[in-house]
Write a protein that holds these residues in place. Sequence first.
Motif, PDB file in Angstrom:
ATOM      1  N   PHE A 150      41.422  74.276  47.777  1.00 59.05           N
ATOM      2  CA  PHE A 150      41.461  74.695  49.188  1.00 59.05           C
ATOM      3  C   PHE A 150      42.380  73.783  49.981  1.00 59.05           C
ATOM      4  O   PHE A 150      42.390  72.563  49.792  1.00 59.05           O
ATOM      5  CB  PHE A 150      40.050  74.636  49.784  1.00 59.05           C
ATOM      6  N   ARG A 151      43.164  74.396  50.869  1.00 64.00           N
ATOM      7  CA  ARG A 151      43.908  73.625  51.868  1.00 64.00           C
ATOM      8  C   ARG A 151      43.754  74.338  53.199  1.00 64.00           C
ATOM      9  O   ARG A 151      43.997  75.538  53.311  1.00 64.00           O
ATOM     10  CB  ARG A 151      45.381  73.505  51.508  1.00 64.00           C
ATOM     11  N   GLY A 152      43.342  73.591  54.219  1.00 61.33           N
ATOM     12  CA  GLY A 152      43.148  74.179  55.540  1.00 61.33           C
ATOM     13  C   GLY A 152      42.452  73.207  56.458  1.00 61.33           C
ATOM     14  O   GLY A 152      42.417  71.994  56.205  1.00 61.33           O
ATOM     15  N   ASP A 153      41.889  73.728  57.531  1.00 64.19           N
ATOM     16  CA  ASP A 153      41.241  72.866  58.518  1.00 64.19           C
ATOM     17  C   ASP A 153      39.916  72.301  58.021  1.00 64.19           C
ATOM     18  O   ASP A 153      39.516  71.206  58.420  1.00 64.19           O
ATOM     19  CB  ASP A 153      41.004  73.639  59.823  1.00 64.19           C
ATOM     20  N   GLY A 154      39.204  73.046  57.182  1.00 66.68           N
ATOM     21  CA  GLY A 154      37.941  72.532  56.696  1.00 66.68           C
ATOM     22  C   GLY A 154      37.082  73.618  56.075  1.00 66.68           C
ATOM     23  O   GLY A 154      37.520  74.755  55.866  1.00 66.68           O
ATOM     24  N   LEU A 155      35.838  73.247  55.783  1.00 63.09           N
ATOM     25  CA  LEU A 155      34.882  74.145  55.147  1.00 63.09           C
ATOM     26  C   LEU A 155      33.543  74.061  55.878  1.00 63.09           C
ATOM     27  O   LEU A 155      33.177  73.011  56.408  1.00 63.09           O
ATOM     28  CB  LEU A 155      34.672  73.764  53.677  1.00 63.09           C
ATOM     29  N   SER A 156      32.838  75.175  55.883  1.00 60.60           N
ATOM     30  CA  SER A 156      31.492  75.223  56.457  1.00 60.60           C
ATOM     31  C   SER A 156      30.539  75.737  55.384  1.00 60.60           C
ATOM     32  O   SER A 156      30.834  76.722  54.703  1.00 60.60           O
ATOM     33  CB  SER A 156      31.459  76.144  57.675  1.00 60.60           C
ATOM     34  N   ILE A 157      29.404  75.065  55.235  1.00 61.71           N
ATOM     35  CA  ILE A 157      28.367  75.506  54.308  1.00 61.71           C
ATOM     36  C   ILE A 157      27.097  75.681  55.132  1.00 61.71           C
ATOM     37  O   ILE A 157      26.600  74.731  55.745  1.00 61.71           O
ATOM     38  CB  ILE A 157      28.146  74.498  53.166  1.00 61.71           C
ATOM     39  N   ALA A 158      26.585  76.909  55.164  1.00 53.54           N
ATOM     40  CA  ALA A 158      25.501  77.246  56.089  1.00 53.54           C
ATOM     41  C   ALA A 158      24.296  77.809  55.350  1.00 53.54           C
ATOM     42  O   ALA A 158      24.412  78.448  54.304  1.00 53.54           O
ATOM     43  CB  ALA A 158      25.986  78.276  57.123  1.00 53.54           C
TER      44      ALA A 158
END
Length: 268
Positions: A150-158
């Motif tokens: 992954f490349r980007g602003d970030g990740l969210s785990i919910a």
Amino acid sequence: MEKVKIAIIHNKTPLSLKVMSELSQKLIASGHEINQTEPELVISVGGDGTLLSAFHLFNHKLDQVRFLGVHTGHLGFYTDWRDYELDELVASLNTKQEASVRYPLLDVRITYRNGKEPKHFLSLNESTIKRNDSTMVADIYIKDEFFERFRGDGLSIATPTGSTAYNKSIGGAVLHPRINAIQLTEIASLNNRVFRTLGSPMVIGSHEWIEVRLQESDECVITIDQFRLQQDEIDSIYYKIADENIQFASYRHTHFWRRVRDAFIGES
């Protein structure tokens, strides 16, 4: 009537302070005990953020306490009672057979490159990972098998209960809170000939786990619900369904999809 030991957690708005005072008096008059350290029932007075704070205050006693929310603002996802329903709330404590509704939690474990002790957290809503000043590069593993870079602003785990919060705003799906799963959602991923990701939210079952291996060790920001952690030298962050869960006291329980409709759609 059985006496219940109750802790009341509230925010600092004038209405919440007024409701907290009135509720305390009504509970004591009904024979219950206000006990802020060893409660059986934790009542939050405020909004969803107040209930998140209550959860983190007592998440070391999840097998001993149940939670209940009184809302003093707009209708929230964690609150079944309004500020003008205190008499009905106390009456239900005194007269109704109560049952608990259990919802899943997110288990978060951070390991480090420099030999520092791993850190462990529980989250009711979600955890996010972002870099401070640049894009984040990380390898995503699911159940120890490489899935994507992954490349980007970030990740969210919910969690399912957190699926209606930040997760929804970045394009994640809304999950019913009785689904025992977690959801991985990308935050502004970069997709080109070098980096290619799935690009859609992923729902991970209770028998699997997610590992995020960061490719650069300088400082990043990890959130655990409303808490913000500045971290460096991170090796991996592991996410899975927690062994623990949260119990909501269901003296009265609002249908989940009714909450969703009221919060995001309103009256047709």
